[in-house]
Design an enzyme around this catalytic site. Structure first.
Site, PDB file in Angstrom:
ATOM      1  CD  GLU A   1      47.107  89.094  60.514  1.00  3.21           C
ATOM      2  OE1 GLU A   1      47.857  89.722  59.766  1.00  3.21           O
ATOM      3  OE2 GLU A   1      46.371  88.169  60.120  1.00  3.21           O
TER       4      GLU A   1
ATOM      5  CD  GLU B   1      42.151  88.653  59.876  1.00  3.99           C
ATOM      6  OE1 GLU B   1      42.844  88.313  58.884  1.00  3.99           O
ATOM      7  OE2 GLU B   1      42.346  89.688  60.515  1.00  3.99           O
TER       8      GLU B   1
END
Lengths: 679, 679, 679
Positions: free
Chosen positions: C150, C310
């Site tokens: 991320e 995710e």
């Protein structure tokens, strides 16, 4: 008794004569006497006057003030003046200034401005305390020591960082233990050297300047909070030790601030001879919350009488809207403090400041400078009334059969939990349960985790999120012995390091409660669920609103008392009780409306034979203080109209101030107070 | 007259030719002439172009622009270009960059970026001003000097800290005087060396980054505000002196910003040859507030005509929602400025920027680049109209019999007072009284504390919290001589150091007002009390709502005009008046609804024989400007429909632009304006 | 196919075995198998475990985990663990820590904590990636590489400042070009040396800590945003190159975050082998927005299948109110991802953390540690279902005839535009047009500026504010060739440097659209105008509400389709269309209500013969994925009740999982999903 020298309710407050010319002091004495004042707290902020530079001392002016007080029969709660460092000290030793949460080193200004781990501050503050003790140890005025003032805040400087590492080494011994407790494997923060540890602030583990409780590592921040509370406490202890060495018989306190989050007051109270606190409700603070704070402060030393060190005669200045206390309200709030355990009624301050940030905070002597004010008249009337109470109430204790468990570390952990709901506030939850009991005039104590549970019939532990070592087994013992225990949603999750107790919530409380919580749902603020009582249980019946969190749980050994009314977990348990030995352990799985708390607490109290202090109409607060065979009933009417209270049967009581007998029932005017001797 | 060279209403605005290729300049001239533009302000932000490094100068491009303007009959308000320093200067001399309220040293960027006490900035800014004056002293275009741009902000650097200490030494002489003025005994901040004083910011006496007016020591912050306003002013004066030495006959100004808190404009105006200001109301700013700001700007030099230096032809870019000025509104707002005392109508800017933060701020010449836009057409039509007015209005003055007292230091002190109510905003209070007078078309001036009070029949001093030396006695003289004076709650509390005048509020105003204020209650925003008029007094009768603060007071020599309607002080005075000599001094003890302000001001005006400028329907603003025997009546219809105004009796008036006679009554279209010669 | 080793939908997620004792790993394997999990992502945050100091490496534990996974038939998406630096690295090399927007150097903490231009970070992160690649290149588990985690944030340190200057030199060549692009003449910011350039943050061109998009110079900030996105991307590329050199056949990704503003994902995607992203909608995120984000992520590589890297099995922890995913919703959202182009369904995380900030984020294996939870059951059921789908869907592509143009730099530029309205949010506008198409089940792609426009029949470009070189002519070619193009208000204003294209808006789009926008009005949030359709056009008829901005425009070659209903521009065009070659270019001059967007897009689609994927009732989402001759229809019922979908005519379809034939119409239960093979 705080001091044998002054065997009555103390009445007075903060006095700052060094802000005024000496001719004003004489007038002060006249007005103090007129107001029935018997004690003055000073000098709270006079370090620069007492020690204008490191090598110069000037106590002469204070000698004169204290002598003048003594001459006028007024005692002194002598303060150590270390609540703000003087400019010369900050200029000479910049290390004494704090570093803020965002990493900024402060310059000189404001108060509460000393770094608690600064060796210079420790040395010089203790030196000042010692000098004061040496000089006034045998002064006739001295009745107590007041160390510093309203301790608070945290420091993030390099000295504190080093001290924190040393504290951690002592706590954990090894880095493995520290890494485990902090669960540093998460996000790969494994420490391989103590010096890699930095303070958790906006430069490191925190990211939100506005919500300072948000942290990436709860374990780190929790330990820093502990450390910060302790390191400030150590500055208190250092001054205390210097004072105690010289005046071993004089009680030492510092003024606390109620439900103040930053300091673990249960830990602090162990180091204080007597608890004192400053009561500054906002215009719209519910009376019940003031009662809660008194009970919390009284609970810090297991029910011992405390000091109301500060309150305002009328208005404060630091709220957005600083309304006046209406006629009678200052008396009502003063006697509420006494009703809930205070042995002093003291004000900030005796003469109103001409300048700086508290000049619009009211005082006994207003800017007008004379006694012809409403506020002065009310103060003087109360002074006379308190004088007439004599020493009867001193050292009497508030009677309670119900305890509310409260824990500062639990508070910190809940509000930095990073989920499941930002709406969950610990003090709100605790105060809601307290209010339910207060409204029904049950005697209630706030109880610390290390207190003796067996003193109570019923213990309520709202949101007992963090279960420290030994607490679960002590609660099991309490219930097994016949006690009634109640806890709520989001309890039993973590240990003292904020590590989840795996294997099923509520962790260590699972056996006690007989349930397994599988999921925990967080509701949007607009959403509600309901608690549906299956069959009436005491006063508990029908449906109650609930929200914030809804635990989805399974009964193991517990009985289902109520279920949820809606959502996919409708029909599953929302309230349970579990038999353990001779007692019962209750679980309330969601945040319920006040009516539920009221119905349930009444039911549990009745089951244990616990009676309210008095049967009084709504708005009338009743407490009882006892000392040996003496018993005193306080009736306080917070309502805007008169209220009649039935005193029960043929009991003969007497007005404490006048000695007049009272029987049957009494009428109490709006905002009125009655103190009745029951024996 | 601002300049004999241009004896008419100036019409033009900011011009930034250095942002465009030279071929565009020719097109600019054509369009300027088409729009009736007679003046251009330049170069406002061209330091880097004029002086690309410390040793290099380039005026050639500016020579060409000014010559071109002159050739086209357009004059120049020449700016000194010091409103933003160039990158090379900041890189070479980092000391010129400011330090912010939170103690952060800025890097290069934005504008208003120079530290006012930086010796380097002083030297180089004055040098640039001098070079410009030397080069263009006799340029035919030059009609005025425009120093820097929209001064503002404060600096907290080390240079400023040293300069502040020197400023304090000069102001106070001794540390004892300083310690007394700042009341440093409070919280033990007694200074024992000048070098212990640090600037009051987020690192020292302030604690709230969002509410920067909160300070622990009002005296310190107040002095720093004075110092900061003066130190910026000194940078203005330094440039001014350099210009004046070379062109003594050319007027020098800098553009102010209306009710801008940070600078004491009354103090600044004394140093300026003429006041100029930038009028940027928000989409939803009430017209009355724009009128208030014009009156405030005109009041800075006791009514002398001022310059409207900037306004937008249509929209700005820096508000959240930047709506267009509807058709006619630009003309209406331009002539409102003239109606209230402006001798210029100028825009920001003449050609719209292609880039950076103001590219969505409209301009006379839009991004489209041609004249076929609604905005250009409206500008050109107004240009023609203004041209037709000739020089008649120049130097005429607005006629007023009512004055509103306004004081920047009072503003600062009220809003850092730390109590009693966060809802109290000085400008709101002043504007509310102004609005009551404006709506009724009374001629009203905004008056400084050092102005001549005797010019007025009625003086209103909203919230005269700080009473500086001599003011009370001058007000007493004004009233004794027959004037009507009115002030409100929270007046007379403190001296110029924000020290409370003890002995009873309203302190030095107590004799004038004949009252003693015992308490001051702050109401929650939801709460209201009422003013009950005991028996009708002029147009004052019945009941009016009030709130924010309620002074609880006692009449000494004053008469009770109205009382409170509720709360424990119901029935005690809320409005009083006191006879002193030949006049009356009024006190309004709470913040009342607009209807009250309207009824009371009308009553007071009538009592003094003060007449409105015109009897006009709601929404029509009327003013009068006079010069010798000449008198001009302005009628501005802010409404959305046409309005008819009765001109009174058989008076013969004439349309100023056309000379056409007007008699009886006139119809003014929506958003329309009439300027009538009355003589 | 992502990897030939695992030719099916990947099912699994993040796995952090290093946070647990090894005995737990065996239990993990049992539960993974039970849940149908075939892939684990690891080690995402284990740098400190893999390299406890600069000279020590420990892969043994990871060897054991990977071997265990392999033994259990579970593959590994191996992460490079560089998403957070270890404490020792930060202590040894403080340069790796970032400097924040307000100029503060961070200390160690949190994640995303590495400065992207730090040479030390580059060297050590690449070294770690290389070591992992060398060690596991031929491990049987390895199926993909997951670089860092991320990516996000920006750094403002000295290293970044130097790198930014170098980047600028490369981009602009000369300071003249840079000064022109940034329009530095405005406010006199002309740079005369590259070293005068400083990073645009709160110390320089920005002034609002809360609204970080406010800048005085859009050009500077825009370039810094480009640089910041690229410099982070370079850290990704550096690791990627190290991995690719050793395992050229293994796909490399990093997990993106949907509509994440800080990184130009179109630019990033060019460097990634496959796009993966993390889908974390809030409790109240509309389903349509999730669909938009999937389409955006799929669009990054022009429609290639992506990875859902995710999602949470039930709740997250970092929102204010973290509600549970209701029964069935996790499956519905998982299959929505597949329906819109995902070839994986993966969770964060497989076993729930005991400590730190994500312990209240749910996981496949809960704190309870066993499989008897609702969440685990739903995961296992979905695992079985996904298993039964085999490899049919792999590499199939979503079918779309409509494209929505999206551009990160346009987003940045719009929201830092400094006017005309703070209410204008780019993603909201894009999502509103997407939603209109999504609700009608049109296949829609999100298209980048560099993609092939000719693949579409209709292209919608909401707020195409910035027109980069070549885009206008490519759009003209698209329309000339027969395409339908639609854009909106505030389009065509600026070039890639945020410089306005002068000569009349919409600048370079003026020929294409055939209009001239003269003015642009910004409405207060409470204000509305309306779009009045002159005569019905397809489904477009009557009146529609509009707001935010209203362009006031003139048709040049365009036809007027609708006009404004009110204000001074009532009756002027609000919707236009312009014929260019064989196609039409539409302009919608204000932000219209959803019904308008729906009616207009349907009309345009129909005109071009574009059909919805299915005719389904409201709340049922339909998509189609195709691969060669294979075609799959997804039907997802987001409603709270069952829905019936008509499959059309006599088509014979089959349930993909079971092979059962389906014909006529189907009933889909609430939150249910059907995947039908159409061929």
């Amino acid at each position: 008794m705080i001091s044998e020298k002054l065997p009555r309710i103390w009445y007075g407050g903060d006095y700052n004569p060094d802000q005024w010319p000496e001719e004003t002091w004489q007038e002060d004495m006249r007005l103090f006497r007129k107001a029935g004042i018997n004690v003055a707290t000073l000098p709270v902020f006079s370090w620069a006057r007492l020690q204008p530079d490191e090598d110069t001392w000037d106590f002469a002016w204070l000698d004169r003030v204290l002598d003048l007080l003594a001459k006028n029969g007024i005692f002194a709660c002598i303060a150590t003046s270390t609540g703000a460092v003087p400019p010369w000290l900050a200029t000479k030793y910049p290390e004494v200034l704090r570093t803020t949460f965002d990493g900024t080193k402060r310059k000189y200004g404001h108060r509460h401005n000393a770094c608690p781990t600064s060796p210079v501050f420790r040395r010089l503050s203790v030196q000042l305390a010692r000098k004061l003790a040496e000089r006034y140890a045998s002064h006739p005025s001295l009745v107590a020591w007041h160390v510093s003032n309203e301790y608070g805040g945290r420091c993030y400087c390099g000295n504190c960082e080093k001290a924190f590492r040393a504290w951690l080494k002592k706590r954990y011994g090894t880095l493995d233990a520290l890494n485990h407790a902090w669960w540093t494997g998460f996000w790969g923060h494994t420490f391989t050297d103590w010096d890699q540890v930095v303070l958790p602030n906006l430069l490191s583990e925190h990211t939100d300047a506005r919500d300072q409780s948000r942290t990436a590592f709860q374990g780190i921040t929790l330990d820093y909070y502990r450390f910060a509370s302790e390191s400030l406490m150590e500055t208190f202890c250092a001054e205390r030790d210097a004072l105690r060495a010289i005046t071993p018989g004089v009680k030492i306190t510092t003024n606390l601030m109620g439900a103040y989050k930053e300091l673990d007051y249960f830990r602090w109270a162990r180091e204080m001879d007597i608890v004192s606190w400053d009561n500054y409700p906002a215009l719209d603070t519910p009376v019940s919350e003031i009662a809660f704070r008194h009970d919390l402060m009284r609970g810090l030393k297991a029910g011992a009488p405390f000091m109301l060190m500060e309150q305002t005669p009328s208005q404060v200045n630091w709220q957005d809207y600083n309304g006046l206390k209406r006629p009678g309200v200052m008396r009502l709030m003063s006697l509420q403090a006494v009703a809930r355990g205070a042995d002093t009624v003291m004000f900030f301050q005796l003469r109103r400041s001409r300048g700086a940030s508290e000049k619009y905070h009211s005082a006994v002597i207003d800017h007008a400078g004379h006694e012809n004010t409403r506020v002065f008249r009310e103060v003087a009337e109360l002074g006379a009334e308190i004088g007439s109470l004599g020493s009867a109430l001193l050292d009497s204790r508030v009677e309670s059969s119900v305890g509310i468990l409260f824990d500062w570390e639990n508070w910190w952990a809940i509000e930095m939990s990073a989920g499941p709901s930002a709406a969950l506030k610990y003090v709100q939850q605790a105060a809601a349960w307290h209010r339910a009991l207060w409204e029904q005039n049950y005697g209630v104590d706030v109880v610390g985790l290390e207190d003796d549970f067996s003193r109570y019939d019923v213990i309520v532990a709202p949101v007992l999120y963090m279960v420290k070592p030994g607490v679960a087994s002590r609660l099991e013992a309490f219930v097994s012995g016949g006690g009634t225990f109640l806890t709520t949603f989001f309890s039993g999750y973590v240990n003292e390091s904020d590590l989840v107790t795996v294997g099923g919530y509520p962790g260590e409380l699972r056996k006690l409660l007989g349930i397994w919580v599988e999921e925990i749902d967080a509701l949007l603020p607009s959403a509600r669920n309901s608690i549906q009582v299956k069959k009436p249980f005491g006063d508990l019946k029908g449906s109650y609103e609930c929200g914030i969190l809804c635990d989805v749980l399974h009964c193991e050994t517990a009985e289902e008392v109520a279920v949820y009314g809606s959502d996919f977990y409708a029909g599953t348990p929302s309230v349970t009780r579990n038999k353990l030995g001779k007692g019962w352990a209750w679980y309330v799985a969601s945040s319920a409306e006040p009516r539920f708390l009221s119905d349930l607490t009444r039911t549990l109290a009745r089951e244990k034979g616990v009676q309210p202090v008095a049967q009084a109409p709504a708005g009338v607060e009743a407490t009882r203080r006892k000392k040996g065979a003496d018993s005193f009933l306080f009736l306080l009417n917070h309502g805007d109209g008169p209220a009649r209270v039935d005193l029960g049967g043929g009991r003969q009581l007497a007005d404490l101030a006048t000695g007049k007998p009272v029987r049957g029932s009494v009428q109490i005017p709006a905002k009125g107070v009655l103190i009745l001797r029951e024996t």
